[in-house]
Each structure stands twice: as structure tokens, then as C-alpha cells.
Design a protein around this motif. Sequence first.
Motif, PDB file in Angstrom:
ATOM      1  N   GLN A   1      -3.957 -25.056  19.830  1.00 33.22           N
ATOM      2  CA  GLN A   1      -5.518 -25.156  21.013  1.00 33.22           C
ATOM      3  C   GLN A   1      -4.861 -26.155  22.166  1.00 33.22           C
ATOM      4  OE1 GLN A   1      -8.497 -24.772  19.658  1.00 33.22           O
ATOM      5  NE2 GLN A   1      -7.259 -24.007  18.174  1.00 33.22           N
TER       6      GLN A   1
ATOM      7  N   HIS B   1      -3.941 -22.468  24.674  1.00 32.97           N
ATOM      8  CA  HIS B   1      -4.842 -21.850  25.154  1.00 32.97           C
ATOM      9  C   HIS B   1      -6.349 -21.464  25.260  1.00 32.97           C
ATOM     10  CE1 HIS B   1      -1.341 -19.934  22.283  1.00 32.97           C
ATOM     11  NE2 HIS B   1      -0.850 -19.825  23.771  1.00 32.97           N
ATOM     12  N   GLY B   2      -6.346 -20.683  25.836  1.00 30.48           N
ATOM     13  CA  GLY B   2      -8.048 -20.884  25.751  1.00 30.48           C
ATOM     14  C   GLY B   2      -8.617 -21.083  27.099  1.00 30.48           C
ATOM     15  N   ASN B   3      -9.911 -21.783  27.510  1.00 32.38           N
ATOM     16  CA  ASN B   3     -10.207 -22.161  28.820  1.00 32.38           C
ATOM     17  C   ASN B   3      -9.554 -23.549  28.541  1.00 32.38           C
ATOM     18  OD1 ASN B   3     -11.894 -23.652  30.823  1.00 32.38           O
ATOM     19  ND2 ASN B   3     -13.770 -21.653  30.869  1.00 32.38           N
ATOM     20  N   PRO B   4      -9.298 -24.228  29.796  1.00 38.69           N
ATOM     21  CA  PRO B   4      -9.109 -25.539  29.770  1.00 38.69           C
ATOM     22  C   PRO B   4     -10.178 -27.244  30.300  1.00 38.69           C
ATOM     23  CG  PRO B   4      -8.082 -24.635  31.742  1.00 38.69           C
ATOM     24  CD  PRO B   4      -8.359 -23.500  30.779  1.00 38.69           C
ATOM     25  N   TYR B   5     -10.622 -26.612  30.839  1.00 33.97           N
ATOM     26  CA  TYR B   5     -12.005 -27.014  31.330  1.00 33.97           C
ATOM     27  C   TYR B   5     -12.389 -27.593  29.956  1.00 33.97           C
ATOM     28  CZ  TYR B   5     -16.133 -28.967  33.165  1.00 33.97           C
ATOM     29  OH  TYR B   5     -16.744 -30.347  33.991  1.00 33.97           O
ATOM     30  N   ALA B   6     -13.085 -26.359  29.569  1.00 33.89           N
ATOM     31  CA  ALA B   6     -14.094 -26.454  28.098  1.00 33.89           C
ATOM     32  C   ALA B   6     -12.781 -26.947  26.885  1.00 33.89           C
ATOM     33  CB  ALA B   6     -14.266 -24.981  27.647  1.00 33.89           C
ATOM     34  N   ARG B   7     -11.397 -26.408  26.693  1.00 32.29           N
ATOM     35  CA  ARG B   7     -10.204 -27.052  25.144  1.00 32.29           C
ATOM     36  C   ARG B   7     -10.132 -28.529  25.637  1.00 32.29           C
ATOM     37  NH1 ARG B   7      -6.978 -24.223  26.994  1.00 32.29           N
ATOM     38  NH2 ARG B   7      -5.676 -25.371  27.381  1.00 32.29           N
TER      39      ARG B   7
END
Length: 489
Positions: A153, A156-162
Motif C-alpha cells: 500500500q 504502489h499506486g497513485n501516491p497523491y491519492a494513496r
Amino acid sequence: MMNVLSTLITPEKGGKQPVYLQIANQLMALIKNGTLQSGYRLLSTRQLASILKVHRRTVVQAYDELLAQGWLESQTGNGTFVARNLPDLRPLPLLVETATDRDPLKKAGFQFQKPPHLDRAVLKAGSRLHLDDGFPDPRLAPLEDLSRAYRSQLLHGNPYARLGYGETGGTTWLRQELSAHLNETRGLKTSPANILIVRGMIMGMYLAVTSLVKPGDCVVTDSPGWFGASMNFVQAGANICHVPVDEHGMDIDALEDICLKQPVRMVYVTSHHQYPTTVALRPDRRIKLLKLAEKFGFVIFEDDYDYDFHYLSKPLLPLFGADQAGMVLYCGSFTKTISPAFRIGYLVGPEDVIAHLSSLRRIIDRQGDTMLENAIAELLQTGVIQRHLRKSVRVYKQRRDLFCELLKHELPDHISFEIPDGGMAVWARFDPDIDIARLAERAAQRDLYFANGKVAGYPAQFRNYIRLGFASSDPGELEESVKIMKNLL
């Protein structure tokens, strides 16, 4: 003044805080207490550096810091002064009755009330051996799986959203997975909109009580019951009515008698494994409780703190699943599933109430731990938590059986109890001649913890009852713990 400053400003070279900050803070303190008055002309940086035996650049940095904060002002060609816009800070003489020094870091200068219901010791892990209130064994927890999921978590993924702000009610993924899990294992018919993620059961209760109970409202709880629930009701200004508990759970006839005499706003119940006695609420009483709620219009707060750990047969389904009138709020957590350190709980109820409580949650806790919530969602989705629960139930049942055998054979003249159908603790009655508080104190000296009976606040007739948790100890630790108790008794 030069001689005075040499004694009042004493920077410590080699300390943790930079020397220039030490000088700046000590000058600020002299201004605050009125030693250096508004408009006072400070020594030049060269003079002060000479007195303090530091580099002139260090004093320049200190002055610059105080100039930036507004404590000092500089006049080109004339020097540096204590800011003239500061109020008059003349030192005040100490009054006779307040002549002793008072540490503002230890004692506030203003008055505030300390309600007695908040004066309760906080349980902290410490002893090597423990017959606690009924906690899980973190050594069984799927920590490696959780660590991998948490790391995933983070990376990975969009750092701004995550890594930004999320939903007040909890992450969508966790609410989706949790809804499916509760529907499958507990016969519920929820959607994610029925679920609010909270930091443990106690937060769910606080939100519900704060929002739904007004000062003067009647709240009914069982006796003996959980002191933590009562603290919430007292904090809300409610009038608490107690109903007795027998071998079949809360006495619903006694609850009905109260309803006939006065309006009831909320009923708190641990329907599956009643706290502290561990007994289950009998099916006919469950049905009557739901009918009374619909008839008299009170909220049922169902605390299901350790649903998954039932050993006799399949667990009884929650009241929420049989509620046809929208009167039940159902609350549980992963505290008993994994470990108390992981603060993930859930409050389940009608969509409009959950939306309202989500708005309330925002003013005390903007959101939960997004990383942890999604990590738990991943473990639910991949079946890790389900496998962990199946394993834990087998292990805890073995420990329950061993512990009850040890108590029966080693302490037959001192303790009586019924083997619990579920849960993580035994509700034990000690011989009336035994001073439990003294016994707990002596046991602590041998690195064994169990409750002293005082914190729980049980009624007088349960003075010599305590919960002895078995789940968090392995067989060797259980044997050693019982041996220590036997030797002390």
C-alpha cells in the motif's frame, strides 16, 4: 547589564540544541518575564559574543531568529532593540500564598474538572506471564502477510491519492471486503454504505453515544457489565439503569419492566459472549429484545467483541441480522482477531445513521489509517484473515481446555467456574476469604499479571469474581501461571 547577561544566558556547548537557538530561547525568556523591557537596546553582537565566549556569527543567528519571530527589531546604524510593540512585561512580585515555584509543564494555571468516571487505570502490557481480560496471542497473528500488504500500500499506486486525504467513513475497499465478510460469516445483508470504519469498538461506541444519547436519557446496561460502556454513558450525562445477568444472558423481562416505567433511549448488550460472564443471550430473549426495541423505540447497541471465537458449536448470529425495524447498531473490531495494537473496528447500521456518524467522526478524527485499512482489506480479499481465524479457534480451544483442567485439578478449593462456550477468558469466582487485590499484587512480584478486581467496578455480589484470560498464553505459560497462583494460595 553585561555582567547580568553573563549569568542569565548560559548556552551549553555540545548540547542537543544548537547554541544559537539556546541563546535565542534564553533571550526570549528574559523578554517574556520582563527582565528585558520593550524598547531596551541590546548589546552588539560582538559584545554579546565576547561575554558568552562564542563566535559572533552564532549571536547574529540568534538575533536573526528573534527578529524573524518579532521579539526584536533592528534600527540601521542604531542597534538592535526589544520590539516596542510588545505589551508591558514588568516582573510581578510573588504573592505570599503563591511563593513556591510552580512548574507550568506539570500543573496548569487554570481550573478544570476531573470527573471520577475517567479515573481508571490504563492496562498496559508488561508482565512476562498474564491471565489477562481475554486478549489474543499476537504470536499467532499473520504479521508477515500484514507487513507485505502494508508495504504494498505504501509503494504502489497513485501516491497523491494513496497518501492524501481519504474518506471519513473508511476506505471503500475495506468497507466492500468487510461487507462481504460479514454477510458470509454472520448472516448479515449489508452494503459498504452500512459500514463505518472506526479505531476499535470503543470509538464506535463513543460516536454512537455522543450522537444519539442526550443528558438525562435513560440507558440500560447489564450487571455485571463492561465498565468502559458505562464510562461513555456517564460522559454523555445519561441516567444508567442496570438489569441483571443470569446463565442465559441479560434479563429481558427486567428490561421490559424499566420500559414500562420510563422512556429508554439505548440498550447496551454483549449478546454473543456477555461481558464479563461469557454467557450467550438465549434465542427467545433475543427475539423479545428486538420486539421491545421496536415497540418502545430504543436503540440496541450490540457489542460483538469476539464473535469469531466460539468453540461449542456455530456462533449465534448477531441481532443485527434479525432486525427488521432498523433498531440495532452492531459493532466489532479486529482487536481480538489480530492484536490490540491494530486499531481497526467497524460500526454497522442503517445507511442514514452511518452517514451521520461519519460526519461526527470527522471532527475528532478526520480519517483512519488508510494504509492499514487497505492492508486489512487485502488480507480479507486473499483469505489470510479467514485462515488465521480458523487456526486461532483451534489453538484457543485447546488452551481453554487445558486451562480449565489446570484450574479444576490444581485450584479446586479456591476457584469455581463454568467452562465458557466461547471467548478468550474464564469468568472465575474466588473463595470469599481470598483477597484478590493482595493476591494480584503478590503475583505481579513473580511476573504474573491478572486483574485485581478493583478496576472493573463490578457490583458487590461479584466482589470476588474476575476474568482470567487464557488465549494469549501458550500451554507452558498457562501451566506456570497456575502453578504460581497455587503456590501463593
